[in-house]
Design a protein around this motif. Structure first.
Motif, PDB file in Angstrom:
ATOM      1  N   VAL A 144      -9.218   9.311   3.965  1.00 34.56           N
ATOM      2  CA  VAL A 144     -10.197  10.402   3.935  1.00 34.56           C
ATOM      3  C   VAL A 144     -11.394  10.079   3.034  1.00 34.56           C
ATOM      4  O   VAL A 144     -12.180  10.959   2.692  1.00 34.56           O
ATOM      5  CB  VAL A 144      -9.553  11.745   3.504  1.00 34.56           C
ATOM      6  N   GLY A 145     -11.507   8.820   2.628  1.00 35.13           N
ATOM      7  CA  GLY A 145     -12.671   8.406   1.848  1.00 35.13           C
ATOM      8  C   GLY A 145     -12.677   8.911   0.419  1.00 35.13           C
ATOM      9  O   GLY A 145     -13.733   9.055  -0.191  1.00 35.13           O
ATOM     10  N   PHE A 146     -11.482   9.139  -0.131  1.00 36.10           N
ATOM     11  CA  PHE A 146     -11.362   9.654  -1.507  1.00 36.10           C
ATOM     12  C   PHE A 146     -11.109   8.462  -2.432  1.00 36.10           C
ATOM     13  O   PHE A 146     -10.026   7.902  -2.427  1.00 36.10           O
ATOM     14  CB  PHE A 146     -10.198  10.652  -1.559  1.00 36.10           C
ATOM     15  N   SER A 147     -12.113   8.075  -3.206  1.00 35.99           N
ATOM     16  CA  SER A 147     -11.997   6.850  -4.011  1.00 35.99           C
ATOM     17  C   SER A 147     -11.830   7.181  -5.482  1.00 35.99           C
ATOM     18  O   SER A 147     -12.807   7.387  -6.190  1.00 35.99           O
ATOM     19  CB  SER A 147     -13.245   5.991  -3.809  1.00 35.99           C
ATOM     20  N   SER A 148     -10.569   7.200  -5.957  1.00 39.76           N
ATOM     21  CA  SER A 148     -10.325   7.605  -7.341  1.00 39.76           C
ATOM     22  C   SER A 148     -10.144   6.414  -8.277  1.00 39.76           C
ATOM     23  O   SER A 148      -9.973   6.603  -9.474  1.00 39.76           O
ATOM     24  CB  SER A 148      -9.096   8.512  -7.402  1.00 39.76           C
ATOM     25  N   ASN A 149     -10.150   5.205  -7.754  1.00 39.35           N
ATOM     26  CA  ASN A 149     -10.030   4.010  -8.608  1.00 39.35           C
ATOM     27  C   ASN A 149     -10.640   2.818  -7.858  1.00 39.35           C
ATOM     28  O   ASN A 149     -11.123   2.967  -6.719  1.00 39.35           O
ATOM     29  CB  ASN A 149      -8.558   3.745  -8.977  1.00 39.35           C
ATOM     30  N   CYS A 165       0.842  -1.197   0.000  1.00 42.18           N
ATOM     31  CA  CYS A 165       0.000   0.000   0.000  1.00 42.18           C
ATOM     32  C   CYS A 165       0.882   1.253   0.000  1.00 42.18           C
ATOM     33  O   CYS A 165       1.676   1.453   0.924  1.00 42.18           O
ATOM     34  CB  CYS A 165      -0.917  -0.004   1.222  1.00 42.18           C
ATOM     35  N   SER A 166       0.741   2.053  -1.037  1.00 38.22           N
ATOM     36  CA  SER A 166       1.529   3.300  -1.121  1.00 38.22           C
ATOM     37  C   SER A 166       0.992   4.325  -0.125  1.00 38.22           C
ATOM     38  O   SER A 166      -0.160   4.232   0.331  1.00 38.22           O
ATOM     39  CB  SER A 166       1.433   3.876  -2.535  1.00 38.22           C
ATOM     40  N   MET A 167       1.807   5.305   0.154  1.00 36.14           N
ATOM     41  CA  MET A 167       1.366   6.388   1.047  1.00 36.14           C
ATOM     42  C   MET A 167       0.262   7.203   0.384  1.00 36.14           C
ATOM     43  O   MET A 167      -0.594   7.761   1.066  1.00 36.14           O
ATOM     44  CB  MET A 167       2.550   7.292   1.407  1.00 36.14           C
ATOM     45  N   GLY A 168       0.276   7.259  -0.964  1.00 37.04           N
ATOM     46  CA  GLY A 168      -0.772   7.992  -1.670  1.00 37.04           C
ATOM     47  C   GLY A 168      -2.125   7.311  -1.497  1.00 37.04           C
ATOM     48  O   GLY A 168      -3.121   7.953  -1.119  1.00 37.04           O
ATOM     49  N   THR A 169      -2.172   6.007  -1.766  1.00 34.34           N
ATOM     50  CA  THR A 169      -3.437   5.278  -1.610  1.00 34.34           C
ATOM     51  C   THR A 169      -3.878   5.306  -0.154  1.00 34.34           C
ATOM     52  O   THR A 169      -5.063   5.514   0.148  1.00 34.34           O
ATOM     53  CB  THR A 169      -3.273   3.819  -2.103  1.00 34.34           C
ATOM     54  N   LEU A 170      -2.928   5.119   0.750  1.00 37.48           N
ATOM     55  CA  LEU A 170      -3.264   5.124   2.179  1.00 37.48           C
ATOM     56  C   LEU A 170      -3.912   6.452   2.583  1.00 37.48           C
ATOM     57  O   LEU A 170      -4.922   6.485   3.287  1.00 37.48           O
ATOM     58  CB  LEU A 170      -1.987   4.862   2.978  1.00 37.48           C
ATOM     59  N   ALA A 171      -3.343   7.556   2.072  1.00 41.63           N
ATOM     60  CA  ALA A 171      -3.893   8.880   2.383  1.00 41.63           C
ATOM     61  C   ALA A 171      -5.311   9.008   1.843  1.00 41.63           C
ATOM     62  O   ALA A 171      -6.221   9.481   2.532  1.00 41.63           O
ATOM     63  CB  ALA A 171      -2.993   9.963   1.786  1.00 41.63           C
ATOM     64  N   ALA A 202     -11.543  -0.493  -0.780  1.00 47.85           N
ATOM     65  CA  ALA A 202     -11.154  -0.238   0.608  1.00 47.85           C
ATOM     66  C   ALA A 202     -12.223   0.596   1.315  1.00 47.85           C
ATOM     67  O   ALA A 202     -12.575   0.330   2.475  1.00 47.85           O
ATOM     68  CB  ALA A 202      -9.806   0.487   0.641  1.00 47.85           C
ATOM     69  N   ASP A 203     -12.747   1.580   0.607  1.00 53.38           N
ATOM     70  CA  ASP A 203     -13.794   2.444   1.161  1.00 53.38           C
ATOM     71  C   ASP A 203     -15.043   1.622   1.504  1.00 53.38           C
ATOM     72  O   ASP A 203     -15.666   1.805   2.556  1.00 53.38           O
ATOM     73  CB  ASP A 203     -14.126   3.520   0.114  1.00 53.38           C
ATOM     74  N   VAL A 204     -15.360   0.687   0.617  1.00 54.81           N
ATOM     75  CA  VAL A 204     -16.528  -0.179   0.837  1.00 54.81           C
ATOM     76  C   VAL A 204     -16.310  -1.040   2.090  1.00 54.81           C
ATOM     77  O   VAL A 204     -17.211  -1.196   2.916  1.00 54.81           O
ATOM     78  CB  VAL A 204     -16.791  -1.067  -0.410  1.00 54.81           C
ATOM     79  N   ALA A 205     -15.097  -1.584   2.228  1.00 52.91           N
ATOM     80  CA  ALA A 205     -14.811  -2.417   3.410  1.00 52.91           C
ATOM     81  C   ALA A 205     -15.027  -1.610   4.685  1.00 52.91           C
ATOM     82  O   ALA A 205     -15.621  -2.103   5.657  1.00 52.91           O
ATOM     83  CB  ALA A 205     -13.379  -2.946   3.344  1.00 52.91           C
ATOM     84  N   LEU A 206     -14.579  -0.348   4.675  1.00 53.25           N
ATOM     85  CA  LEU A 206     -14.757   0.494   5.871  1.00 53.25           C
ATOM     86  C   LEU A 206     -16.236   0.758   6.148  1.00 53.25           C
ATOM     87  O   LEU A 206     -16.700   0.639   7.275  1.00 53.25           O
ATOM     88  CB  LEU A 206     -14.023   1.828   5.702  1.00 53.25           C
TER      89      LEU A 206
END
Ligand code: FMN
Length: 219
Positions: free
Chosen positions: A111-116, A101-107, A122-126
């Motif tokens: 914050v719930g920003f789903s660009s791909n 997991c990159s720091m970009g994806t982790l960031a 990951a957002d769905v899992a949360l």
């Protein structure tokens, strides 16, 4: 049999992703995969495998890489395929793993920003209260990185950095990789014998340099 989602990003550590994929399938599970555009570049560098700019060549490459039978258990989605099943909470999964997991994806996930598709899964899992396991790889870590990891841990995600131990005396790259993969599988609740399990201290011996006195520094 459980279906897992493996999101592969542009951090270093693609041998972990490949070993994890092999292990999940060998344990009888199905795996959905999506890779980010940055991951495609790192995969080419670290695994010598060209998945295409958006992962479009990965499905065709998998049988040669992990075997035809294993590849049948894997569905590969393009990074931009936000219409794919893992994008929806109605699509059940035993867990979403972002490895590495990159720091970009982790960031963005923090914050719930789903660009791909990787970030969306990951957002769905949360939001569904399902297992989300992130395997970050970066060093050193800035306060931004640490705060993002803390936020995710507080949200219920598992932050499992790719930090292999040395107490099991690894002899090869595979030993180091498997140590991390075994910990991921343990945390997912997947029964496995992938990583060496601690059996207590060995007797010190010369070869390992344990118990030797510190060499004197010449005057
Ligand atoms: C060879 C290579 C290795 C990289 N290693 C890391 C790394 O270990 N950790 C990290 O956070 N970013 C790393 N990066 C940078 C990310 O790929 C970059 O920040 C990218 O924008 C991440 O995009 P993604 O999160 O969509 O995958 C690396 C890039 C390259 C080309």
């Amino acid at each position: 049999m459980t279906r897992y989602f493996l999101g592969i990003t542009g951090a270093s550590g693609h041998p972990y992703a490949e070993a994890l994929l092999r292990a999940l399938v060998a344990c009888g599970h199905d795996v959905d995969i999506a890779i980010t555009e940055a991951a495609a570049k790192v995969m080419r560098q670290e695994l010598g495998l060209d998945p295409g700019a958006r992962g479009e060549l990965l499905a065709a490459a998998l049988p040669g890489r992990i075997g035809a039978e294993a590849a049948r258990r894997v569905r590969v989605f393009a990074s931009g395929a936000v219409e794919a099943p893992p994008s929806s909470g109605t699509s059940l999964t035993g867990g979403v793993i972002l490895c590495p997991c990159s720091m970009g994806t982790l960031a963005r996930v923090s914050v719930g920003f789903s660009s791909n598709l990787v970030e969306r899964a990951a957002d769905v899992a949360l939001k569904e209260g399902r297992k989300l396991l992130l395997v970050p790889r970066e060093t050193p870590l800035s306060v931004v990185h640490l705060e993002n990891m803390l936020r995710l841990a507080r949200l219920g995600a598992i932050v499992l950095p790719a930090m292999p131990g040395f107490y099991h005396r690894p002899q090869s790259k595979a030993d180091l990789v498997n140590h991390v993969v075994g910990k991921i599988l343990d945390r997912l609740g997947v029964e496995n014998a992938v990583g060496a399990r601690w059996q207590g201290l060995d007797e010190p011996d010369e070869d390992q340099g344990l118990g030797r006195s510190v060499p004197e520094v010449p005057a």
